[in-house]
Design an enzyme around this catalytic site. Structure first.
Site, PDB file in Angstrom:
ATOM      1  N   ASP A  19     114.205 -14.761 -10.663  1.00  0.00           N
ATOM      2  CA  ASP A  19     114.588 -14.042 -11.873  1.00  0.00           C
ATOM      3  C   ASP A  19     115.958 -14.526 -12.335  1.00  0.00           C
ATOM      4  O   ASP A  19     116.894 -14.615 -11.544  1.00  0.00           O
ATOM      5  CB  ASP A  19     114.645 -12.540 -11.588  1.00  0.00           C
ATOM      6  CG  ASP A  19     115.222 -11.747 -12.752  1.00  0.00           C
ATOM      7  OD1 ASP A  19     114.500 -11.553 -13.735  1.00  0.00           O
ATOM      8  OD2 ASP A  19     116.390 -11.318 -12.666  1.00  0.00           O
ATOM      9  N   ASP A 118     111.996 -14.728 -18.271  1.00  0.00           N
ATOM     10  CA  ASP A 118     113.117 -14.799 -17.321  1.00  0.00           C
ATOM     11  C   ASP A 118     112.673 -14.763 -15.861  1.00  0.00           C
ATOM     12  O   ASP A 118     113.511 -14.650 -14.965  1.00  0.00           O
ATOM     13  CB  ASP A 118     114.107 -13.653 -17.584  1.00  0.00           C
ATOM     14  CG  ASP A 118     113.471 -12.278 -17.448  1.00  0.00           C
ATOM     15  OD1 ASP A 118     112.234 -12.199 -17.274  1.00  0.00           O
ATOM     16  OD2 ASP A 118     114.213 -11.274 -17.516  1.00  0.00           O
ATOM     17  N   GLU A 119     111.382 -14.886 -15.601  1.00  0.00           N
ATOM     18  CA  GLU A 119     110.900 -14.749 -14.223  1.00  0.00           C
ATOM     19  C   GLU A 119     109.722 -15.680 -13.977  1.00  0.00           C
ATOM     20  O   GLU A 119     108.874 -15.870 -14.855  1.00  0.00           O
ATOM     21  CB  GLU A 119     110.487 -13.295 -13.979  1.00  0.00           C
ATOM     22  CG  GLU A 119     110.435 -12.891 -12.525  1.00  0.00           C
ATOM     23  CD  GLU A 119     110.342 -11.375 -12.366  1.00  0.00           C
ATOM     24  OE1 GLU A 119     109.421 -10.916 -11.660  1.00  0.00           O
ATOM     25  OE2 GLU A 119     111.183 -10.655 -12.953  1.00  0.00           O
TER      26      GLU A 119
END
Length: 429
Positions: A19, A118-119
């Site tokens: 993340d 974002d991950e």
């Protein structure tokens, strides 16, 4: 630990869940030459609207002001240390691609699963021969992203994607070095200690309330419940929740790779819950128009569609996803919209809608469409001319140069999204 599956049958991979910490806010901090962990930045959808949603906040903002993703504009205090900015989605997408390219130095494409902007999940099982063990690889990725992009990442390491995700969310994000590792052996100590139960991956507040009503208040309770009673009450989801409580997940990232049928899709998270059928249909029409335009631009027509509807998070029934083959292939906006609307009316259970996803698939070259006995040829021709005229005007003068009247009605989102990227302003200046 007395698992419901024999230990030697449990899948063991080296999986990382990575993340980028407060991604949008961190990118804005780097733009301003500020360390992401020391910045006081808030990214908000629209600074002019009091009820506008916070999309991201720097770690210090979360800790010192309690402002986080989902907070509202009116909750932001008037403090000179805070910098409030609107999103630059084009820049975020560009930086996201840079991060993904770093991941690809360590794993093949089939071992990379992008979970969100974002991950991502990385299966580094096969990478050990080149880079070392899973802990070494995690640190190398972490340091590489910091050195090249000045972004901070936190990492969960697990024997499978589930354990990696749980390790990230429940320990890694707050660990001093930003890394946590959970294995099957850690399940009694770590997984069963997750509290509240909604912090367990896949258990919404609706499921939590329902589980509480049958005496299951913790992950440990869930692991020791009667799995067949869970299956009877919740179907396959009940079994999934049971095995997840034991840390068991048979997902293998590379199984999701391989040849995929080309399709065009569009998803949208609505800014509020939509309760009324006519408002939801307006959004479906707008989204269909966007996808149909892309079909025409690429010279293809669809003979299959799929509609996904997600209800508001507090509804126990999460929503539905259904697909259907069309009587003939088409890229006509009105014709596709009609099919999507029929699919929606057939399966919608009058629940508040928060997310919509439309997909056009089973593509073939345009111009090969079969004639429809029930559609007059002159109507087909009029639709074709109208669609192409609208496409041409928008290509020359912008998306908001021409629009359908229903976009002016309550519920319409087209005009708000026109000129935006990913539903937000695309300007990266």
């Amino acid at each position: 630990m007395g698992t419901p599956i024999e230990d030697d049958e449990l899948p063991r991979r080296d999986v990382l869940c990575i993340d980028v910490k407060s991604f949008f806010a961190s990118v804005e901090a780097v733009r301003r030459r500020i360390h992401p962990l020391y910045a006081y930045i808030i990214v908000i959808a629209n600074r002019e609207r009091p009820g506008s949603v916070v999309l991201a906040a720097s770690p210090r903002v979360k800790k010192e002001f309690g402002i986080k993703t989902g907070s509202r504009n009116f909750e932001i205090p008037n403090d000179p240390r805070l910098t409030v900015v609107e999103p630059s989605m084009a820049l975020y997408l560009k930086v996201n691609q840079m991060v993904m390219n770093i991941f690809r130095r360590f794993v093949a494409d089939e071992d990379l699963h992008i979970y969100s902007i974002d991950e991502a999940f990385l299966d580094v099982t096969a990478s050990g021969r080149l880079f070392g063990d899973k802990h070494t690889i995690a640190k190398m990725i972490q340091h590489t992203i910091w050195r090249e992009l000045r972004l901070v990442v936190t990492i969960g390491i697990g024997d499978n994607p589930l354990l990696a995700k749980l390790a990230l969310d429940n320990e890694g994000k707050n660990a001093r070095d930003g890394i946590a590792c959970w294995t099957y052996e850690d399940v009694p100590e770590k997984v069963w200690s997750i509290h509240p139960i909604t912090d367990m991956w896949g258990i919404s507040s609706g499921y939590a309330r329902s589980l509480c009503n049958i005496g299951i208040e913790s992950v440990k309770d869930l692991a020791h419940a009667d799995k067949w009673k869970l299956k009877k009450k919740y179907g396959i989801v009940g079994l999934q929740m049971y095995y997840h409580a034991w840390g068991i997940d048979y997902s293998v990232l590379s199984d999701k790779a391989g040849p995929r049928e080309k399709s065009y899709s569009k998803g949208q998270i609505l800014m509020r819950d939509y309760y009324h059928e006519d408002e939801i249909i307006i959004v479906i029409k707008e989204m269909t128009e966007d996808v149909a335009s892309r079909l025409r631009r690429h010279g293809v027509a669809a003979s299959g569609i799929a509609l996904g509807i997600s209800y508001t998070r507090d509804i126990e029934d999460h929503g539905f996803r259904h697909q259907v083959l069309l009587p003939r292939s088409t890229n006509a906006t009105a014709e596709l919209a009609g099919h999507f609307i029929r699919l929606f009316k057939k399966y919608w259970m009058q629940q508040p809608v928060r997310q919509i996803h439309v997909v056009c698939s089973k593509l073939q070259p345009a111009g090969h469409e079969q004639m429809d006995l029930f559609t007059p040829p002159e109507l087909d021709e009029r639709r074709h001319i109208l669609d192409e005229t609208i496409d041409e005007i928008r290509d020359r003068f912008g998306k908001d140069a021409i629009f359908r009247a229903y976009s002016l009605m309550k519920g319409g989102t087209y005009l708000q999204r026109a000129g935006h990227v990913g539903g937000h302003k695309g300007n990266s200046n």
